[in-house]
Design a protein around this motif. Structure first.
Motif, PDB file in Angstrom:
ATOM      1  N   VAL A 197       8.376 -14.198   5.963  1.00 33.42           N
ATOM      2  CA  VAL A 197       8.863 -13.178   5.042  1.00 33.42           C
ATOM      3  C   VAL A 197      10.235 -12.701   5.501  1.00 33.42           C
ATOM      4  O   VAL A 197      11.214 -12.791   4.759  1.00 33.42           O
ATOM      5  N   LYS A 198      10.284 -12.218   6.735  1.00 30.48           N
ATOM      6  CA  LYS A 198      11.562 -11.792   7.329  1.00 30.48           C
ATOM      7  C   LYS A 198      11.343 -11.697   8.842  1.00 30.48           C
ATOM      8  O   LYS A 198      10.251 -11.342   9.289  1.00 30.48           O
ATOM      9  N   ASP A 213       1.777  -4.241   2.985  1.00 29.54           N
ATOM     10  CA  ASP A 213       0.610  -3.548   2.431  1.00 29.54           C
ATOM     11  C   ASP A 213       0.123  -4.195   1.136  1.00 29.54           C
ATOM     12  O   ASP A 213       0.926  -4.480   0.250  1.00 29.54           O
ATOM     13  N   LEU A 241       7.477 -14.984  -3.190  1.00 31.38           N
ATOM     14  CA  LEU A 241       8.135 -13.810  -2.621  1.00 31.38           C
ATOM     15  C   LEU A 241       9.391 -13.560  -3.435  1.00 31.38           C
ATOM     16  O   LEU A 241      10.281 -14.416  -3.465  1.00 31.38           O
ATOM     17  N   GLN A 261      11.357 -16.922  -2.816  1.00 31.58           N
ATOM     18  CA  GLN A 261      10.754 -17.958  -1.991  1.00 31.58           C
ATOM     19  C   GLN A 261       9.429 -18.352  -2.658  1.00 31.58           C
ATOM     20  O   GLN A 261       8.570 -17.504  -2.866  1.00 31.58           O
ATOM     21  N   VAL A 304      -1.369 -10.620   6.236  1.00 30.45           N
ATOM     22  CA  VAL A 304       0.028 -10.302   6.531  1.00 30.45           C
ATOM     23  C   VAL A 304       0.105  -9.888   7.990  1.00 30.45           C
ATOM     24  O   VAL A 304      -0.605  -8.995   8.424  1.00 30.45           O
ATOM     25  N   GLN A 337      -2.828  -7.044   8.544  1.00 32.28           N
ATOM     26  CA  GLN A 337      -3.692  -6.578   7.470  1.00 32.28           C
ATOM     27  C   GLN A 337      -4.217  -7.786   6.712  1.00 32.28           C
ATOM     28  O   GLN A 337      -3.547  -8.808   6.631  1.00 32.28           O
ATOM     29  N   TYR A 350       2.784  -8.467  10.438  1.00 29.61           N
ATOM     30  CA  TYR A 350       4.094  -7.820  10.388  1.00 29.61           C
ATOM     31  C   TYR A 350       4.407  -7.112  11.708  1.00 29.61           C
ATOM     32  O   TYR A 350       4.212  -5.897  11.821  1.00 29.61           O
ATOM     33  N   SER A 373       2.103   1.462   8.497  1.00 26.55           N
ATOM     34  CA  SER A 373       1.306   0.291   8.096  1.00 26.55           C
ATOM     35  C   SER A 373       0.885  -0.514   9.331  1.00 26.55           C
ATOM     36  O   SER A 373       1.662  -0.664  10.264  1.00 26.55           O
ATOM     37  N   ASN A 418       6.070  -3.782  11.692  1.00 27.48           N
ATOM     38  CA  ASN A 418       5.362  -2.519  11.416  1.00 27.48           C
ATOM     39  C   ASN A 418       5.043  -1.734  12.685  1.00 27.48           C
ATOM     40  O   ASN A 418       4.476  -0.643  12.593  1.00 27.48           O
ATOM     41  N   ARG A 425       5.788   1.663  12.347  1.00 27.00           N
ATOM     42  CA  ARG A 425       5.560   2.191  11.001  1.00 27.00           C
ATOM     43  C   ARG A 425       4.104   2.621  10.863  1.00 27.00           C
ATOM     44  O   ARG A 425       3.269   2.312  11.698  1.00 27.00           O
TER      45      ARG A 425
END
Lengths: 323, 323
Positions: free
Chosen positions: B44-45, A93, A56, A35, B67, B81, B69, B77, B72, B75
């Motif tokens: 991203v997804k 990250d 990406l 992407q 980012v 962030q 997410y 992370s 996460n 998770r």
């Protein structure tokens, strides 16, 4: 977060490995398995530019931040500088900050290297027009990709030749005969491969069709609408016009103008990724010019940055910092 | 290149200083003395996003890479962030990489702090709906900007309250009485200032007009089209709707919806920068709600990052690395 300096990048990325990464990037490009959001391009002042190139791909998000500052010409700061930030695609990250100036130079060399390998791996002579920073890595690519023994150099400003040769000798162990010439026609006549690596707004190669018969010509320098290194004559008698990225058709004067003026037809323009994927054998017809133009793309930077990050982690290269 | 970690940012940027930087940013915004190229926003997804927020202002080029997410959540992370890259506007040189997570939290607190100071500096009670990471810095801003003595907390997930209070006590030395409530109406009734800091898609405040009389309400959480923290009732009887950035009108559900539905008219929407520049005295009418919504903008990040870089250089804070 891992920090990779220019010296780290140089150490981690020999030209032949970089060429392998570019081939892999072409495969990803052919599969459209990436992407690339549109670049951000900001005018800072006069001709100074700030450019963001995100991509990406694979398991990372890469962002190259490029500053192109012609106003630095007489300053200590380089005219072009870059930094690449790598994030983990899975977790987001931030993983690494990489020197983007050296990464770009090696990458651009490698893109030309792949073309040289495909189109004329048995070349014994290479002519380089434009002896800037990028030129050094073009010669290093020629050393990796071909049997080059003689190099012909031309630069408008002759004083730049000596430091250029010294810097090349410092970075490369290859024993080459390096000859400076004052006439581009002579350079073309004596070279199997001709590389242009300038930021010229008008063609740096002469408009003489007969000169280019059987030559492989690689254009590296022009990246914007108003830039042109190639003359009309170069396209007379070409079968195809090879380019590395679809974006070139809307971004780069050396692709836009030949198409607009009908010097090549759209169906003659071939993506290197397609050529590689079809594993089409290109027999270098020694009577016709073979022309390749690179404008590059964020996907190349992403693949190279990702490769560097992984190799650095494995070898324990770079400096780790908890941001 | 100077590296500033989260701890460095915390150390260098007390809330009252951050509020000063935000006021200066409002002055720059009012004078239109900046360049904010359009953001790059990549999916991203699923709901995971990658966002680039560049800004040219003062003597730096700043880029916040964020980012976000949600994946996460379970998770290690963090869900959000950030990293901020600072370049010198004059030479293009990369100057600093700054922890953008802490920078963003303090900055967002400071934006609310400026509003609290203007609209109700004598507040003695603050109610916070949403006790995420951002909430801590909202309370720290309340401590800087007002005479707050009592804090009321509400969170949908009650287990989050205890670690939230512990983290706030760790970061702030201010002796506050902190009371958790199970009913948002009670929180509103008992608070002079109410802050919402959630990522809700539907209003987190009750649709009861009488509740908001004489209250100052600050919306921090919603930033996207489909996000809403404010109910219709909040806008009944407001004189103005204060916002921090023109972009909010096209980006944020809590501004888009009230305008679209006619709960407030466009001429009632006032930029804080205009309010500050006109030095218009806002008498907090104790019978009407005063509503402020922040969506933030890259200019704030740029001013804060630039301030951090300069202060760090002066004090010798951070880690210097030759990239």
């Amino acid at each position: 977060m891992l920090l990779l300096s220019g010296e780290d990048v140089q150490r981690l990325l020999p030209m032949n490995e970089a060429m392998g990464v570019i081939k892999e990037a072409y495969r990803i490009y052919a599969k459209k398995d990436y992407q690339m959001p549109e670049r951000i391009f900001a005018k800072v002042k006069e001709d100074d530019r700030y450019l963001l190139m995100p991509c990406l791909a694979d398991d990372c998000i890469s962002l190259k931040v490029v500053v192109s500052y012609p106003s630095n010409q007489n300053r200590e700061s380089p005219v072009t500088q870059g930094v690449v930030l790598v994030n983990d695609l899975e977790t987001g990250d931030p993983l690494a900050v990489v020197n983007g100036t050296v990464l770009t130079a090696i990458k651009t060399g490698a893109v030309s290297g792949v073309a040289m390998e495909i189109f004329r791996h048995d070349a014994e002579s290479v002519g380089l027009v434009g002896t800037g920073y990028q030129g050094i890595y073009q010669l290093m690519a020629a050393c990796s990709a071909t049997s080059v023994k003689k190099v012909y150099l031309y630069n408008r400003t002759r004083e730049k030749l000596k430091p250029f040769i010294e810097e090349f000798r410092r970075l490369s162990s290859r024993e080459l005969e390096i000859i400076s010439v004052e006439d581009v026609q002579e350079l073309i006549r004596k070279s199997d491969i001709i590389i242009t690596a300038t930021t010229s707004l008008t063609p740096v190669l002469p408009n003489v069709p007969s000169l280019y018969k059987g030559k492989v010509v690689i254009g590296v320098g022009s990246y914007d609408h108003d830039m042109r290194e190639f003359p009309r004559a170069l396209f007379e008698g070409v079968d195809y016009y090879y380019i590395d990225s679809e974006q070139g058709k809307v971004e780069c004067g050396d692709i836009i103008d030949p198409l607009k003026n009908g010097w090549v037809k759209d169906e003659q323009v071939i993506l290197m990724s397609d050529l590689l994927e079809q594993k089409k054998k290109v027999e270098a017809d020694r009577t016709r010019p073979i022309v390749f133009k690179t404008v590059s793309m964020a996907l190349f930077d992403a693949c190279v940055a990702n490769y560097l990050y992984k190799k650095a982690k494995k070898l324990g290269v770079g400096f780790s910092y908890r941001i």
